[in-house]
Design a protein around this motif. Structure first.
Motif, PDB file in Angstrom:
ATOM      1  N   ASP A 187      34.454  43.554  40.401  1.00 14.03           N
ATOM      2  CA  ASP A 187      35.238  42.324  40.391  1.00 14.03           C
ATOM      3  C   ASP A 187      35.985  42.216  41.724  1.00 14.03           C
ATOM      4  O   ASP A 187      36.740  43.119  42.090  1.00 14.03           O
ATOM      5  CB  ASP A 187      36.243  42.362  39.223  1.00 14.03           C
ATOM      6  N   PRO A 188      35.805  41.119  42.457  1.00 17.30           N
ATOM      7  CA  PRO A 188      36.427  40.996  43.779  1.00 17.30           C
ATOM      8  C   PRO A 188      37.955  41.107  43.770  1.00 17.30           C
ATOM      9  O   PRO A 188      38.538  41.673  44.683  1.00 17.30           O
ATOM     10  CB  PRO A 188      35.991  39.614  44.271  1.00 17.30           C
ATOM     11  N   VAL A 189      38.593  40.575  42.745  1.00 16.17           N
ATOM     12  CA  VAL A 189      40.060  40.658  42.664  1.00 16.17           C
ATOM     13  C   VAL A 189      40.483  42.105  42.461  1.00 16.17           C
ATOM     14  O   VAL A 189      41.400  42.610  43.127  1.00 16.17           O
ATOM     15  CB  VAL A 189      40.603  39.750  41.529  1.00 16.17           C
ATOM     16  N   GLU A 190      39.797  42.795  41.553  1.00 12.00           N
ATOM     17  CA  GLU A 190      40.078  44.213  41.324  1.00 12.00           C
ATOM     18  C   GLU A 190      39.777  45.039  42.574  1.00 12.00           C
ATOM     19  O   GLU A 190      40.501  45.974  42.907  1.00 12.00           O
ATOM     20  CB  GLU A 190      39.265  44.745  40.140  1.00 12.00           C
ATOM     21  N   ALA A 191      38.713  44.692  43.278  1.00  9.53           N
ATOM     22  CA  ALA A 191      38.324  45.422  44.482  1.00  9.53           C
ATOM     23  C   ALA A 191      39.408  45.313  45.544  1.00  9.53           C
ATOM     24  O   ALA A 191      39.733  46.300  46.223  1.00  9.53           O
ATOM     25  CB  ALA A 191      36.990  44.902  45.017  1.00  9.53           C
ATOM     26  N   GLU A 192      39.990  44.130  45.687  1.00 10.58           N
ATOM     27  CA  GLU A 192      41.052  43.941  46.687  1.00 10.58           C
ATOM     28  C   GLU A 192      42.281  44.764  46.334  1.00 10.58           C
ATOM     29  O   GLU A 192      42.890  45.398  47.205  1.00 10.58           O
ATOM     30  CB  GLU A 192      41.399  42.456  46.801  1.00 10.58           C
ATOM     31  N   ALA A 193      42.651  44.774  45.075  1.00 11.70           N
ATOM     32  CA  ALA A 193      43.798  45.577  44.634  1.00 11.70           C
ATOM     33  C   ALA A 193      43.511  47.066  44.809  1.00 11.70           C
ATOM     34  O   ALA A 193      44.385  47.829  45.233  1.00 11.70           O
ATOM     35  CB  ALA A 193      44.130  45.262  43.175  1.00 11.70           C
ATOM     36  N   LEU A 194      42.291  47.470  44.486  1.00 13.74           N
ATOM     37  CA  LEU A 194      41.911  48.870  44.650  1.00 13.74           C
ATOM     38  C   LEU A 194      41.955  49.273  46.117  1.00 13.74           C
ATOM     39  O   LEU A 194      42.437  50.355  46.460  1.00 13.74           O
ATOM     40  CB  LEU A 194      40.518  49.116  44.066  1.00 13.74           C
ATOM     41  N   LYS A 195      41.483  48.404  47.000  1.00 16.03           N
ATOM     42  CA  LYS A 195      41.500  48.717  48.436  1.00 16.03           C
ATOM     43  C   LYS A 195      42.922  49.000  48.906  1.00 16.03           C
ATOM     44  O   LYS A 195      43.159  49.959  49.653  1.00 16.03           O
ATOM     45  CB  LYS A 195      40.891  47.590  49.256  1.00 16.03           C
ATOM     46  N   ALA A 196      43.881  48.209  48.468  1.00 16.53           N
ATOM     47  CA  ALA A 196      45.280  48.429  48.853  1.00 16.53           C
ATOM     48  C   ALA A 196      45.780  49.775  48.346  1.00 16.53           C
ATOM     49  O   ALA A 196      46.442  50.517  49.083  1.00 16.53           O
ATOM     50  CB  ALA A 196      46.154  47.294  48.328  1.00 16.53           C
ATOM     51  N   ARG A 197      45.441  50.107  47.093  1.00 11.02           N
ATOM     52  CA  ARG A 197      45.858  51.408  46.547  1.00 11.02           C
ATOM     53  C   ARG A 197      45.194  52.557  47.287  1.00 11.02           C
ATOM     54  O   ARG A 197      45.830  53.580  47.568  1.00 11.02           O
ATOM     55  CB  ARG A 197      45.538  51.477  45.051  1.00 11.02           C
ATOM     56  N   LEU A 198      43.910  52.399  47.630  1.00  8.36           N
ATOM     57  CA  LEU A 198      43.202  53.456  48.351  1.00  8.36           C
ATOM     58  C   LEU A 198      43.750  53.633  49.767  1.00  8.36           C
ATOM     59  O   LEU A 198      43.825  54.758  50.274  1.00  8.36           O
ATOM     60  CB  LEU A 198      41.703  53.166  48.389  1.00  8.36           C
ATOM     61  N   ASP A 199      44.143  52.540  50.411  1.00  8.07           N
ATOM     62  CA  ASP A 199      44.763  52.636  51.736  1.00  8.07           C
ATOM     63  C   ASP A 199      46.063  53.431  51.654  1.00  8.07           C
ATOM     64  O   ASP A 199      46.325  54.305  52.500  1.00  8.07           O
ATOM     65  CB  ASP A 199      45.024  51.249  52.327  1.00  8.07           C
ATOM     66  N   ASP A 200      46.883  53.157  50.648  1.00  7.40           N
ATOM     67  CA  ASP A 200      48.125  53.915  50.450  1.00  7.40           C
ATOM     68  C   ASP A 200      47.818  55.393  50.184  1.00  7.40           C
ATOM     69  O   ASP A 200      48.489  56.278  50.722  1.00  7.40           O
ATOM     70  CB  ASP A 200      48.929  53.352  49.275  1.00  7.40           C
ATOM     71  N   LEU A 201      46.821  55.637  49.363  1.00  9.31           N
ATOM     72  CA  LEU A 201      46.433  57.014  49.046  1.00  9.31           C
ATOM     73  C   LEU A 201      45.957  57.741  50.297  1.00  9.31           C
ATOM     74  O   LEU A 201      46.306  58.904  50.525  1.00  9.31           O
ATOM     75  CB  LEU A 201      45.336  57.018  47.971  1.00  9.31           C
ATOM     76  N   HIS A 202      45.195  57.053  51.139  1.00 11.03           N
ATOM     77  CA  HIS A 202      44.688  57.711  52.342  1.00 11.03           C
ATOM     78  C   HIS A 202      45.822  58.013  53.322  1.00 11.03           C
ATOM     79  O   HIS A 202      45.818  59.063  53.969  1.00 11.03           O
ATOM     80  CB  HIS A 202      43.582  56.884  53.003  1.00 11.03           C
ATOM     81  N   ARG A 203      46.811  57.136  53.404  1.00  4.61           N
ATOM     82  CA  ARG A 203      47.971  57.439  54.253  1.00  4.61           C
ATOM     83  C   ARG A 203      48.709  58.664  53.724  1.00  4.61           C
ATOM     84  O   ARG A 203      49.199  59.487  54.510  1.00  4.61           O
ATOM     85  CB  ARG A 203      48.893  56.223  54.363  1.00  4.61           C
TER      86      ARG A 203
END
Length: 132
Positions: free
Chosen positions: A68-84
């Motif tokens: 789901d594109p909306v879920e994917a965008e939210a997940l990307k933000a969480r993954l960016d935070d996790l990677h930092r």
């Protein structure tokens, strides 16, 4: 009168890692188009006795968790935070691949702002390297 020295969270983490006698921790960064190369770097760093943290999801590959594109965008933000957070945990960053996009460039800048050493599988792509 002397005051007790206050330590930053980074100093406390470094001290805890030292006291725990942990091996060096390497955060692998780079475009997920280089997941195969990241896995190879993980193997080599692990064989050298280092702990490796790296991206765990490749959002460019199809999967039900980010269909789901909306879920994917939210997940990307969480993954960016996790990677930092992985970068903060690491002693050093290894950038994999012969291409540096905006996200990887931001990760390199973040790591360097924290004083983390950054090395590259392709040193010529270092955005801060002096021109040859």
């Amino acid at each position: 009168m002397s005051h007790p020295q206050l330590f930053t969270p980074e100093e406390k983490l470094a001290d805890a890692k030292k006291l725990s006698n942990l091996p060096r921790i390497i955060a692998i960064c780079g475009s997920t188009r280089f997941m195969t190369e990241m896995n190879e770097a993980d193997l080599r760093e692990t064989e050298a006795g280092r702990i490796v943290v790296k991206p765990g999801c490749d959002l460019k590959s199809p999967h039900e968790l980010w269909a789901d594109p909306v879920e994917a965008e939210a997940l990307k933000a969480r993954l960016d935070d996790l990677h930092r957070a992985k970068i903060r945990l690491a002693d050093e960053v290894l950038v994999v691949g012969d291409y540096i996009g905006d996200s990887t460039r931001a990760e390199i800048a973040y790591a360097r702002s924290l004083g983390k050493p950054v090395r590259f599988t392709y040193p010529e792509v270092d955005p801060d390297a002096p021109d040859q």
